[in-house]
Every structure is written in structure tokens, then in C-alpha cells.
Design a protein around this motif. Structure first.
Motif, PDB file in Angstrom:
ATOM      1  N   ALA A  37       0.830  -1.208   0.000  1.00  0.00           N
ATOM      2  CA  ALA A  37       0.000   0.000   0.000  1.00  0.00           C
ATOM      3  C   ALA A  37       0.863   1.257   0.000  1.00  0.00           C
ATOM      4  CB  ALA A  37      -0.935   0.003   1.206  1.00  0.00           C
ATOM      5  N   VAL A  38       1.935   1.239  -0.810  1.00  0.00           N
ATOM      6  CA  VAL A  38       2.788   2.423  -0.928  1.00  0.00           C
ATOM      7  C   VAL A  38       2.150   3.383  -1.925  1.00  0.00           C
ATOM      8  CG1 VAL A  38       4.836   1.051  -0.379  1.00  0.00           C
ATOM      9  CG2 VAL A  38       4.240   1.450  -2.779  1.00  0.00           C
ATOM     10  N   PRO A  39       2.649   4.626  -2.047  1.00  0.00           N
ATOM     11  CA  PRO A  39       2.040   5.592  -2.971  1.00  0.00           C
ATOM     12  C   PRO A  39       1.952   5.100  -4.409  1.00  0.00           C
ATOM     13  CG  PRO A  39       3.480   6.719  -1.438  1.00  0.00           C
ATOM     14  CD  PRO A  39       3.691   5.245  -1.208  1.00  0.00           C
ATOM     15  N   GLU A  40       1.087   5.744  -5.183  1.00  0.00           N
ATOM     16  CA  GLU A  40       0.727   5.316  -6.534  1.00  0.00           C
ATOM     17  C   GLU A  40       1.824   5.673  -7.536  1.00  0.00           C
ATOM     18  OE1 GLU A  40      -2.685   3.468  -8.610  1.00  0.00           O
ATOM     19  OE2 GLU A  40      -1.750   3.447  -6.641  1.00  0.00           O
ATOM     20  N   ASP A  41       2.926   4.939  -7.437  1.00  0.00           N
ATOM     21  CA  ASP A  41       4.076   5.125  -8.322  1.00  0.00           C
ATOM     22  C   ASP A  41       4.587   3.738  -8.690  1.00  0.00           C
ATOM     23  OD1 ASP A  41       7.285   5.212  -8.396  1.00  0.00           O
ATOM     24  OD2 ASP A  41       6.505   7.094  -9.195  1.00  0.00           O
ATOM     25  N   ALA A  42       4.614   3.425  -9.982  1.00  0.00           N
ATOM     26  CA  ALA A  42       4.935   2.067 -10.419  1.00  0.00           C
ATOM     27  C   ALA A  42       6.308   1.607  -9.930  1.00  0.00           C
ATOM     28  CB  ALA A  42       4.849   1.977 -11.939  1.00  0.00           C
ATOM     29  N   ALA A  43       7.329   2.456 -10.056  1.00  0.00           N
ATOM     30  CA  ALA A  43       8.679   2.064  -9.642  1.00  0.00           C
ATOM     31  C   ALA A  43       8.730   1.796  -8.144  1.00  0.00           C
ATOM     32  CB  ALA A  43       9.676   3.157 -10.023  1.00  0.00           C
ATOM     33  N   LEU A  44       8.063   2.636  -7.375  1.00  0.00           N
ATOM     34  CA  LEU A  44       8.030   2.454  -5.927  1.00  0.00           C
ATOM     35  C   LEU A  44       7.316   1.159  -5.561  1.00  0.00           C
ATOM     36  CD1 LEU A  44       8.868   3.947  -3.308  1.00  0.00           C
ATOM     37  CD2 LEU A  44       6.593   4.993  -3.308  1.00  0.00           C
ATOM     38  N   LYS A  45       6.220   0.876  -6.244  1.00  0.00           N
ATOM     39  CA  LYS A  45       5.473  -0.343  -5.972  1.00  0.00           C
ATOM     40  C   LYS A  45       6.276  -1.589  -6.359  1.00  0.00           C
ATOM     41  CE  LYS A  45       0.756   1.462  -6.072  1.00  0.00           C
ATOM     42  NZ  LYS A  45       0.405   1.004  -4.714  1.00  0.00           N
ATOM     43  N   ILE A  46       6.926  -1.555  -7.498  1.00  0.00           N
ATOM     44  CA  ILE A  46       7.727  -2.703  -7.926  1.00  0.00           C
ATOM     45  C   ILE A  46       8.842  -2.981  -6.922  1.00  0.00           C
ATOM     46  CG2 ILE A  46       9.410  -3.450  -9.659  1.00  0.00           C
ATOM     47  CD1 ILE A  46       7.553  -2.155 -11.773  1.00  0.00           C
ATOM     48  N   ASP A  47       9.469  -1.936  -6.422  1.00  0.00           N
ATOM     49  CA  ASP A  47      10.518  -2.119  -5.423  1.00  0.00           C
ATOM     50  C   ASP A  47       9.964  -2.780  -4.160  1.00  0.00           C
ATOM     51  OD1 ASP A  47      13.245  -1.505  -4.229  1.00  0.00           O
ATOM     52  OD2 ASP A  47      11.965  -0.345  -2.877  1.00  0.00           O
ATOM     53  N   ALA A  48       8.823  -2.279  -3.677  1.00  0.00           N
ATOM     54  CA  ALA A  48       8.223  -2.848  -2.466  1.00  0.00           C
ATOM     55  C   ALA A  48       7.779  -4.292  -2.689  1.00  0.00           C
ATOM     56  CB  ALA A  48       7.048  -1.983  -2.022  1.00  0.00           C
ATOM     57  N   LEU A  49       7.170  -4.547  -3.838  1.00  0.00           N
ATOM     58  CA  LEU A  49       6.652  -5.884  -4.117  1.00  0.00           C
ATOM     59  C   LEU A  49       7.762  -6.921  -4.281  1.00  0.00           C
ATOM     60  CD1 LEU A  49       3.840  -4.834  -6.594  1.00  0.00           C
ATOM     61  CD2 LEU A  49       3.475  -5.954  -4.390  1.00  0.00           C
ATOM     62  N   THR A  50       8.810  -6.580  -5.002  1.00  0.00           N
ATOM     63  CA  THR A  50       9.892  -7.542  -5.206  1.00  0.00           C
ATOM     64  C   THR A  50      10.623  -7.843  -3.901  1.00  0.00           C
ATOM     65  OG1 THR A  50      11.357  -5.724  -5.913  1.00  0.00           O
ATOM     66  CG2 THR A  50      10.248  -6.988  -7.639  1.00  0.00           C
ATOM     67  N   ARG A  51      10.781  -6.831  -3.059  1.00  0.00           N
ATOM     68  CA  ARG A  51      11.436  -7.072  -1.773  1.00  0.00           C
ATOM     69  C   ARG A  51      10.555  -7.906  -0.855  1.00  0.00           C
ATOM     70  NH1 ARG A  51      12.445  -3.042   1.410  1.00  0.00           N
ATOM     71  NH2 ARG A  51      11.176  -1.436   0.387  1.00  0.00           N
ATOM     72  N   ALA A  52       9.252  -7.682  -0.915  1.00  0.00           N
ATOM     73  CA  ALA A  52       8.338  -8.483  -0.095  1.00  0.00           C
ATOM     74  C   ALA A  52       8.304  -9.926  -0.585  1.00  0.00           C
ATOM     75  CB  ALA A  52       6.944  -7.873  -0.136  1.00  0.00           C
ATOM     76  N   GLU A  53       8.209 -10.114  -1.900  1.00  0.00           N
ATOM     77  CA  GLU A  53       8.145 -11.468  -2.450  1.00  0.00           C
ATOM     78  C   GLU A  53       9.368 -12.288  -2.047  1.00  0.00           C
ATOM     79  OE1 GLU A  53       7.080 -13.384  -6.768  1.00  0.00           O
ATOM     80  OE2 GLU A  53       8.869 -12.120  -6.623  1.00  0.00           O
ATOM     81  N   ALA A  54      10.514 -11.638  -1.927  1.00  0.00           N
ATOM     82  CA  ALA A  54      11.751 -12.346  -1.612  1.00  0.00           C
ATOM     83  C   ALA A  54      11.733 -13.002  -0.239  1.00  0.00           C
ATOM     84  CB  ALA A  54      12.934 -11.380  -1.707  1.00  0.00           C
ATOM     85  N   VAL A  55      10.894 -12.513   0.670  1.00  0.00           N
ATOM     86  CA  VAL A  55      10.875 -13.086   2.023  1.00  0.00           C
ATOM     87  C   VAL A  55       9.676 -14.002   2.250  1.00  0.00           C
ATOM     88  CG1 VAL A  55      12.059 -11.041   2.902  1.00  0.00           C
ATOM     89  CG2 VAL A  55       9.576 -11.202   3.121  1.00  0.00           C
ATOM     90  N   LEU A  56       8.741 -14.048   1.297  1.00  0.00           N
ATOM     91  CA  LEU A  56       7.519 -14.822   1.488  1.00  0.00           C
ATOM     92  C   LEU A  56       7.729 -16.296   1.142  1.00  0.00           C
ATOM     93  CD1 LEU A  56       4.793 -12.467  -0.038  1.00  0.00           C
ATOM     94  CD2 LEU A  56       5.417 -12.765   2.359  1.00  0.00           C
ATOM     95  N   ARG A  57       6.970 -17.149   1.818  1.00  0.00           N
ATOM     96  CA  ARG A  57       6.966 -18.566   1.457  1.00  0.00           C
ATOM     97  C   ARG A  57       6.254 -18.718   0.108  1.00  0.00           C
ATOM     98  NH1 ARG A  57       1.893 -20.316   3.185  1.00  0.00           N
ATOM     99  NH2 ARG A  57       0.900 -18.990   4.776  1.00  0.00           N
TER     100      ARG A  57
END
Length: 270
Positions: A75-95
Motif C-alpha cells: 500500500a505504498v504511494p501510486e508510483d509504479a517504480a516504488l510499488k515494484i521495489d516494495a513488491l519484489t522485496r516483499a516477495e523475496a521473504v515470502l513462502r
């Protein structure tokens, strides 16, 4: 939006961890959610005690705290690059079996999912502001999203006491595309001197039974947010979504709506 989403899940019985960019933001988010939970208790929205609700919410700065989560919502601000950064970092720690969602209101789910290694476990989960009071969640199915995940997401939304609608990935999805079109035309009418903000909104609330008028809603969403979505839709769908000069001017002047105290209306400090 993140605080509101956390509130809704805690109220539904989930254990929620909020990850923020720094300790100060994490402390502020935790305090904000706890205050809203107390308000829900005071309103009679839940029979649980505030302490029991507060025990199910935690906040920190380490993405590793999400490792055991079944669902993570960005739920980061509406910016594609910012969202991709948050999503890829989150995915890396998820099962591998965990679900990952974006709360975007307009950015392509397929565009964001292309940066992930497990796009089948990724989808859009568009909440509306204010989250605790809103009745709708728009579920956005990307081209790679597993069908079973969409059905599971329907169940999550219903568990929140809300209604899910499922849409294919397209610019603005359904809600933002229609809502922004109405909001932009209302701004043009105000700009052209057709009527006051109050009368334009009354025409829609009383004449069409909308719960809130398009200009007041723009204040609630944030003029800067509306501008960003309109610019994106104009690029993708054409000039009918070109932002009016009045909207650009108000954003440049810092009149962003409720969050700054002034937009199309004056707002008291919260």
C-alpha cells in the motif's frame, strides 16, 4: 490506506503486521490503527475489547517479519517504480504459497507482476477510502493470476464484511476509470463556472443518490492522487482523461483536499 486496511483485517480477526520505512513511521502507523480500533469499539462496531484487538496488530521496519504471512498487501504511494521495489522485496521473504497483492487504484497489475518471480500468486486488491467504512473491494485479476487465488481473495473480502467485484487488468480497472471520469468533468464544470462545488455535488448526491459528490470525494481521495491517476489514464486511454488546468493548479499550490485542510472544500484538522 495501509492503516485502514490493517484496521479492517484486525477487526475481522486476523493478526496483522505493518511494515513501514522507518521506526518513526512504524510507531505512527501503530498508534493510528490502535486509535481507530478504539473508535470502532466506542461505536459498537465490535464486541471485542480494545486490548484484544490491539494485541493482533504489530508494526516494524523489517520485511522479514512478513515471512509467515499468508497474505501481504502493498500500500505504498501510486508510483509504479516504488510499488515494484516494495513488491519484489516483499516477495523475496515470502513462502512460495503466500499471496501478494497491490492496493493500486490504476496501475497495471500485469506491469507490476512482470517484475515478480511468482506472478500467479499476485493480484490487485483495490480498497476504497475510508477502508473501515467502505463496502467494496475491487479484485484485479492479472493475466498470470491463478484462478483459485481469485476465489480465495473473494473469501477474504467477504470475511471483512465487504463485497468483492472481480475485474480484468485494464487501465483504471472499473472503479477508478468511471470515478475519475466523473470527477474530472465535475472539476471542468467548476472551472467553467457552471455551478458551485456544493451545487455540483448536491446534483449527484440528491439527483443520482451518490453517497458523496465527485468534488468532495476528490478532496477525500487527495487531489494529487486524482491527478496522478488522470495522467496515467490520459496516457493509456487518450485525451478524455486529460487533467483540467484547475486540478493541476490546485495541486501545485498544495491544496490537496482533506489531508492539507483545503481542496474544493475547507476541512478542519483531524
Amino acid at each position: 490506506m495501509g492503516a485502514g486496511i490493517a484496521h479492517a483485517f484486525v477487526l475481522a480477526g486476523a493478526h496483522v503486521t505493518v511494515v513501514e520505512r522507518d521506526d518513526e513511521s512504524a510507531d505512527a502507523a501503530l498508534a493510528r490503527v490502535r486509535r481507530s480500533l478504539v473508535a470502532s469499539v466506542d461505536r459498537g462496531a465490535t464486541t471485542e475489547h480494545a486490548d484484544a484487538l490491539a494485541a493482533r496488530i504489530a508494526a516494524g521496519v523489517e520485511l522479514g517479519d512478513l515471512a509467515d504471512a499468508g497474505l501481504v498487501i502493498e500500500a505504498v504511494p501510486e508510483d509504479a517504480a516504488l510499488k515494484i521495489d516494495a513488491l519484489t522485496r516483499a516477495e523475496a521473504v515470502l513462502r512460495p504459497g503466500a499471496a501478494l497483492a497491490t492496493n493500486t487504484s490504476s496501475i497495471s497489475v500485469d506491469e507490476l507482476g512482470a517484475a515478480l518471480t511468482r506472478p500467479g500468486r499476485f493480484f490487485g486488491m483495490h480498497f476504497f477510502n475510508p477502508v473501515p467504512a467502505s463496502a467494496l473491494v475491487e479484485l484485479v485479476r492479472g493475466a498470470a493470476t491463478d484462478g483459485a487465488l481469485v476465489e480465495q481473495a473473494r473469501g477474504w473480502v467477504r470475511a471483512l464484511g465487504k463485497t468483492p467485484v472481480v475485474v480484468a487488468d485494464a487501465p483504471g480497472f472499473a472503479s477508478s476509470r468511471l470515478g475519475v471520469a466523473l470527477g474530472l468533468e465535475a472539476i471542468r464544470m467548476l472551472e467553467d463556472g457552471v455551478a458551485s462545488a456544493e451545487d455540483i455535488d448536491a446534483a449527484m448526491t440528491l439527483g443520482y443518490r451518490h453517497p458523496v459528490g465527485p468534488l468532495r470525494l476528490t478532496d477525500l481521495v487527495g487531489l494529487d492522487v486524482r491527478l496522478g491517476i488522470a495522467e496515467y489514464l490520459a496516457r493509456e486511454l487518450g485525451p478524455r482523461f486529460e487533467p483540467p488546468p484547475l486540478l493541476r493548479r490546485m495541486v501545485a499550490e498544495g491544496r490537496l483536499g482533506r489531508k492539507t485542510g483545503e481542496g474544493f472544500y475547507l476541512w478542519e484538522a483531524e
